[in-house]
Design a protein around this motif. Structure first.
Motif, PDB file in Angstrom:
ATOM      1  N   VAL A  10       0.834  -1.094   0.117  1.00 45.36           N
ATOM      2  CA  VAL A  10       0.042  -0.126   0.079  1.00 45.36           C
ATOM      3  C   VAL A  10       0.891   1.355  -0.010  1.00 45.36           C
ATOM      4  O   VAL A  10       0.740   1.998  -0.669  1.00 45.36           O
ATOM      5  N   ASP A  11       1.909   1.325   0.886  1.00 45.71           N
ATOM      6  CA  ASP A  11       2.959   2.560   1.101  1.00 45.71           C
ATOM      7  C   ASP A  11       3.528   2.543  -0.485  1.00 45.71           C
ATOM      8  O   ASP A  11       3.466   3.511  -0.734  1.00 45.71           O
ATOM      9  N   LEU A  12       4.013   1.590  -0.893  1.00 44.76           N
ATOM     10  CA  LEU A  12       4.718   1.540  -2.420  1.00 44.76           C
ATOM     11  C   LEU A  12       3.852   2.080  -3.639  1.00 44.76           C
ATOM     12  O   LEU A  12       4.106   2.825  -4.388  1.00 44.76           O
ATOM     13  N   LEU A  35       0.785 -11.191  -5.389  1.00 48.35           N
ATOM     14  CA  LEU A  35       0.552  -9.957  -4.667  1.00 48.35           C
ATOM     15  C   LEU A  35      -0.931  -9.653  -4.991  1.00 48.35           C
ATOM     16  O   LEU A  35      -1.677  -8.952  -4.028  1.00 48.35           O
ATOM     17  N   SER A  36      -1.395  -9.475  -6.223  1.00 48.90           N
ATOM     18  CA  SER A  36      -2.709  -9.050  -6.607  1.00 48.90           C
ATOM     19  C   SER A  36      -3.858  -9.932  -5.881  1.00 48.90           C
ATOM     20  O   SER A  36      -4.772  -9.289  -5.565  1.00 48.90           O
ATOM     21  N   LYS A  40      -6.265  -8.030  -3.396  1.00 44.39           N
ATOM     22  CA  LYS A  40      -7.747  -7.970  -3.970  1.00 44.39           C
ATOM     23  C   LYS A  40      -8.782  -8.979  -2.671  1.00 44.39           C
ATOM     24  O   LYS A  40      -9.612  -8.386  -2.267  1.00 44.39           O
ATOM     25  N   ARG A  41      -8.144  -9.826  -2.154  1.00 46.83           N
ATOM     26  CA  ARG A  41      -8.810 -10.546  -0.844  1.00 46.83           C
ATOM     27  C   ARG A  41      -9.001  -9.598   0.222  1.00 46.83           C
ATOM     28  O   ARG A  41      -9.884  -9.619   0.917  1.00 46.83           O
ATOM     29  N   SER A  49      -5.969  -0.597  -9.406  1.00 41.75           N
ATOM     30  CA  SER A  49      -7.357   0.324  -9.086  1.00 41.75           C
ATOM     31  C   SER A  49      -7.193   1.185  -7.597  1.00 41.75           C
ATOM     32  O   SER A  49      -7.517   2.256  -7.561  1.00 41.75           O
ATOM     33  N   TYR A  50      -6.556   0.497  -6.894  1.00 43.99           N
ATOM     34  CA  TYR A  50      -6.216   1.188  -5.636  1.00 43.99           C
ATOM     35  C   TYR A  50      -5.252   2.494  -5.834  1.00 43.99           C
ATOM     36  O   TYR A  50      -5.539   3.386  -5.361  1.00 43.99           O
TER      37      TYR A  50
END
Length: 73
Positions: A10-12, A35-36, A40-41, A49-50
């Motif tokens: 999230v930070d990156l 990671l995806s 998403k989970r 999208s984030y």
């Protein structure tokens, strides 16, 4: 461990324009697909999208919001 790795992601995502494979490596995921799926989970949307949603939200806040103000003396 998953929450910690996703917090790094999230930070990156929010602070850089690194490609997803670099973010996956930086967050200790074996590949971008892993990671995806985890992202998403937990967050309910893809990392891409984030990133778009975060950029849109920050742009809507204007220059004074979300950033520290300079000290005035």
């Amino acid at each position: 461990m998953t929450k910690w790795r996703l917090a790094l992601a999230v930070d990156l995502l929010a602070a850089s324009e690194l490609p997803l494979d670099a973010i996956a490596a930086g967050a200790a995921y074996a590949n971008p697909c892993s990671l995806s799926a985890a992202f998403k989970r937990i967050h309910g949307l893809s990392p891409s999208s984030y990133r778009v949603a975060t950029a849109t939200w920050l742009a809507a806040q204007g220059p004074a919001r979300g950033r520290p103000r300079p000290c005035r003396r």
